[in-house]
Structure formats: structure tokens, C-alpha cells
Design an enzyme around this catalytic site. Structure first.
Site, PDB file in Angstrom:
ATOM      1  N   LYS A 103       0.852  -1.197   0.000  1.00 46.90           N
ATOM      2  CA  LYS A 103       0.000   0.000   0.000  1.00 46.90           C
ATOM      3  C   LYS A 103       0.886   1.244   0.000  1.00 46.90           C
ATOM      4  CE  LYS A 103      -3.832   1.839   2.819  1.00 46.90           C
ATOM      5  NZ  LYS A 103      -4.618   1.555   4.049  1.00 46.90           N
ATOM      6  N   SER A 178      -9.275   1.308   3.435  1.00 47.09           N
ATOM      7  CA  SER A 178      -8.515   2.168   2.530  1.00 47.09           C
ATOM      8  C   SER A 178      -7.493   1.433   1.678  1.00 47.09           C
ATOM      9  CB  SER A 178      -7.797   3.257   3.334  1.00 47.09           C
ATOM     10  OG  SER A 178      -6.908   2.693   4.299  1.00 47.09           O
ATOM     11  N   SER A 202      -9.478  -1.282   7.295  1.00 48.84           N
ATOM     12  CA  SER A 202      -8.911  -0.992   5.984  1.00 48.84           C
ATOM     13  C   SER A 202      -8.159  -2.124   5.328  1.00 48.84           C
ATOM     14  CB  SER A 202      -7.998   0.236   6.068  1.00 48.84           C
ATOM     15  OG  SER A 202      -8.771   1.392   6.294  1.00 48.84           O
TER      16      SER A 202
END
Length: 493
Positions: A103, A178, A202
């Protein structure tokens, strides 16, 4: 990692690889990380061939917008180096030559770490975050950095700065957030595994929505340095993959916990279902959840109804005051310490996504931000009460874990879902609805594991979550293995 630890990990890897045969598919992109590691080690495939196949897949699926940076040249160079080591008989780590993604809020040496926001576009760290370095030290090849909800403040990954992330199973649906880019990339077979981060869901939300598995570890289990933060009390990195064996492998690499994990005998598993987490579900989500519970019971697991008391109410009083208060100091310190920006105000000025800009301007920096007195009271009184309530729920009911749908409904359309979605005929807020089941455990710092359990009639993935006592990560993974075996893999997109 000591030589002994590496030896144990390689033995573990050999055991994990004895699952479904690699030869099930001629497509290398279908390989799990565990299968790929075994195949590279024994010379069945090369790291370079796998990297090339995954880059081709990522380029073909570029419409999903899963990557902010796809480092094709860097990955190929690292793969060639890994193959040369294999050929020369050099020492091989447990992830030797295996491509992974991270990420884009996790620092990566020599590559931008943008956190999905314009002010950090030029932020190129000199060193990997420790959690990523653990994978690299084990031989992993970094394919690239994945897209996310801007600054990780959201659950759709509809990012106005870098574009929305499409769902691996339905490109017009959101990927969840996310960590949506990692979820979409792994689900769409652009990478076998990767890292996300989880503050309130997330890792688990995009895992569930993209048909993969994701682990939010017990707070403090994974190193958190070098990751663009929201809240030091709630943030944690977490692994995402298409098999529980891969989560076990990545967890072993990150933590050094090399104890063998095997499927838990379901006759010895006791799970609790709480109405607070299992009510008001989308009909297809409810159908798949009920079917999974019925299968577990038929296979010998004990599933009981439990009352979790005031856990949901307490979690609601803890979550936002902690995250919003800590975000101001944590983000400001990070960007200054890493030379990424002059301070939080400079970051907020450049935010592109309206929902994130509102939160940062009003609820973090503005007059609606939680006062310090409220934060201190939450940390001194309410959060300890929440932790104690969870401990009591597990102990008093004698359960290994609470079990519930990871999200109350599957992925929704990218267009028109930023603020609200429709659940059972009623318009409800997107953010609060999708974190409803994942957020409470996050606030208590306990581990949560999302496992795919099937596709809706529209072909959208649904996940089931196990939340267990603090420190029970490996037990949850063992139960997750049994669920995975029982329900079987879901079809590829």
C-alpha cells in the site's frame, strides 16, 4: 531473522505448499505466494517469468487503477537477482523471488510513498518501512505501490487525486478501503500477496470485497514505523492474500513466529454470533453468512448466540475521538520527521478528495476536533472498559472468536456511493455502514481475520470475519484454514 528462524520458516513453507497442486492452472498468476515460493525454490518457474506474467496482467487490467507506482524495471531487476541466487545455490529466504505489493502509505526505498495525496507525490523515502523490509529480507520482490483512499481516511478507495480503484470482480464497483489497491491487485491476480494497513477495517473490508483473505493483527504485533499514520493507538499494517497459508507465511516473516499453523479441528472450535454484528444484512450477504454458519455446525463446530453487552456503544465512543485527536499530531510529526512536507497544514491544503478534506479540515484541525480532555478520558476510562468488555465476552462464553459478516453488504457502485448507499431499502451512510462490524475490534486492538465465503447472485465476493482475543492471531489463522477448506475457493474474477 536468525539462521534457525529461516530454516524453520522454510520447513513451514514446504508444509504449506503441500496444499492444492500448483499444476491446477498453467497460468502462473493464479499461484499463491506459498506455491510461488516453492516453485521458484525448486526451479519449476523463475522469479523473472512470474514477475513478467504479473506485470502483463497488471498492464492489461490497468483500468482497475490498483497501482500508483508499478515498478516494472525494479521488479525485473530484483527478480533476475533472485534467479541468479537460485542458480548459484545461494541461501534462499522463505519469500525468495516472490512478487508482492505494498500500500502506498508504507515507505519504500527509492519509490514514492504518496499516501494517495498530492502533497506527498514527491516523497521518496531512503529506506523501507520495517514491515516491508521484513518481506524484502525474506527474498520478496516489490512489484509496486498500490492505490488507496486518500491518506487512508476512507473505505471506498475513491481517490480524487489518483483515481478510484475498481473492484477485482466488478470494475464499476468500489474496491473497499482504505487498502483498496492491494485488495484489487491481489484479487485480480496482479500479485499473489501484499501489505495493507488497517485503522478501522482498511485491510479486512477490501479483502472481503475483492474475494481474498486479510488479517488485522493484534496491535503491536507488527512494526508500525515508516508508515504514514492516522492513529498510533489504532493503526497497524496487515497482510492480504488469496489463501490463509499465505497469511501464515507473511505473518511468520514479519513477526518471527515460526510455530506451525494447521487447520483447527472444527470439533474443537467454539464461535459466538452476536446480533449486533449479524443483523440488518444485505439479503445475499445474509444468505452466504447463514450458509457458512450451517456448514461450520455440520462439520462439528459449536456456534452459539452471544450477547456482547455494551461493546458496540463503547466502541462508538472510543473510535473517532482517538483517531481524530491522534491524527493531528501523528501525521504532522511523520511528514516533518521524514521530510515529506512542512507539516500537516501543507498536506491538508493539497487534499483532493472532498470527503477527506472535510474530515481533516473540520474534524482534525478545525473547531469540531475532539478536545484533549475528551481524548484523555477516552484513553483512561472508555477504551480500557472496551478492552475489558471484549475479554469478558470471550471468557464468559468460552469462545475462540466472534464470527460475523465482514461487511453488511457487498461492494457498491463507484459512482454515487461516496456518501450514502442503500441497505434493505434504506439510505445509509457509506463509511459508518461498511465499518460497522470491523471498527469495534480495531478500537480494542484485537486481531481480526476476513475469509472469503462465496459470491452473491451478482458475482460479488462476501467475507466472514473472526475476531479473537488479543494475541490469538495464529489461532484465528488456524480456524480460517478450516473455514477455507470447508467452503472451498471462490471462482477467480
Amino acid at each position: 531473522m536468525t539462521l534457525r528462524d529461516k530454516t524453520v520458516l522454510l520447513a513451514l513453507l514446504a508444509g504449506l505448499a503441500c496444499g492444492p497442486a500448483i499444476a491446477q492452472s498453467d497460468d502462473m498468476t493464479e499461484m499463491t505466494a506459498t506455491e510461488a515460493a516453492a516453485a521458484i525454490r525448486d526451479g519449476t518457474i523463475t522469479s523473472r517469468a512470474l514477475v513478467d506474467a504479473l506485470i502483463e496482467k497488471a498492464n492489461a487490467g490497468s483500468g482497475l487503477n490498483a497501482f500508483i507506482t508499478l515498478d516494472a524495471d525494479g521488479a525485473r531487476a530484483a527478480a533476475d537477482k533472485a534467479d541468479a541466487t537460485v542458480k548459484s545455490g545461494g541461501a534462499l529466504g522463505p519469500l525468495h523471488g516472490v512478487p508482492v505489493v505494498a500500500k502506498d502509505n508504507i515507505n519504500s526505498a527509492g519509490l514514492p510513498t504518496t499516501a494517495g495525496t498530492p502533497a506527498l507525490k514527491e516523497h521518496v523515502p531512503a529506506a523501507n518501512a520495517p514491515v516491508l523490509q521484513k518481506l524484502v529480507d525474506a527474498g520478496a520482490v516489490l512489484l509496486g505501490k498500490t492505490n488507496l483512499h486518500e491518506l487512508a481516511f476512507g473505505i471506498t478507495s475513491n481517490n480524487a487525486a489518483f483515481g478510484a480503484v475498481g473492484n477485482a470482480y466488478a470494475p464499476d464497483r468500489f474496491a473497499g478501503g482504505s487498502s483498496g489497491g492491494t485488495g484489487a491487485a491481489v484479487g485480480a491476480r496482479m500479485a499473489p500477496a501484499g501489505l495493507g494497513t488497517d485503522t478501522g477495517g482498511s485491510v479486512r473490508i477490501p479483502a472481503a470485497l475483492n474475494g481474498i483473505a486479510g488479517l488485522r493483527p493484534t496491535m503491536g504485533r507488527y512494526p508500525q514505523a515508516g508508515i504514514v499514520p492516522i492513529s498510533h493507538t489504532r493503526d497497524t499494517a496487515g497482510p492480504m492474500a488469496r489463501s490463509i497459508a499465505d497469511l501464515v507465511l507473511l505473518d511468520s516473516v514479519v513477526t518471527g513466529d515460526t510455530a506451525e499453523v494447521t487447520p483447527a479441528p472444527l470439533a474443537d472450535v467454539r464461535l459466538g454470533v452476536a446480533a449486533q454484528f449479524a443483523g440488518d444484512l444485505d439479503p445475499e450477504t445474509k444468505r452466504l453468512f447463514d450458509a457458512a454458519i450451517a456448514s461450520l455446525e455440520k462439520a462439528g463446530a459449536t456456534v452459539i448466540e452471544v450477547d456482547v453487552g455494551n461493546i458496540v456503544d463503547l466502541a462508538g465512543k472510543v473510535g473517532f475521538p482517538v483517531a481524530l485527536f491522534e491524527a493531528r499530531g501523528d501525521l504532522d510529526s511523520f511528514v516533518k520527521d521524514h521530510g515529506a512536507a512542512s507539516g500537516i497544514e501543507a498536506v491538508v491544503t493539497g487534499i483532493a478528495s472532498p470527503d477527506v478534506k472535510f474530515v481533516l479540515e473540520n474534524l482534525v484541525l478545525g473547531e469540531q476536533a475532539p478536545p484533549e480532555a475528551v481524548y484523555k478520558d477516552v484513553m483512561a476510562t472508555l477504551r480500557p472498559q472496551l478492552i475489558a468488555a471484549y475479554e469478558a465476552a470471550f471468557a464468559d462464553n468460552g469462545i475462540d472468536a466472534l464470527v460475523f459478516p465482514t461487511t453488511p453488504l457487498p461492494a457498491q457502485p463507484i459512482e454515487g456511493s461516496d456518501m450514502n448507499v442503500v441497505l434493505n431499502g434504506k439510505e445509509v451512510p457509506t463509511f459508518q455502514t461498511f465499518i460497522r462490524n470491523t471498527d469495534p475490534g480495531s478500537n480494542a486492538g484485537i486481531p481480526g481475520l476476513s475469509v472469503p465465503i462465496g459470491l452473491t447472485a451478482e458475482g460479488l465476493p462476501v467475507g466472514i470475519e473472526l475476531d479473537g482475543p488479543a494475541g490469538s492471531d495464529r489461532r484465528l489463522l488456524a480456524i480460517g484454514m478450516s473455514i477455507e477448506e470447508l467452503i472451498g475457493p471462490i471462482p477467480a474474477p
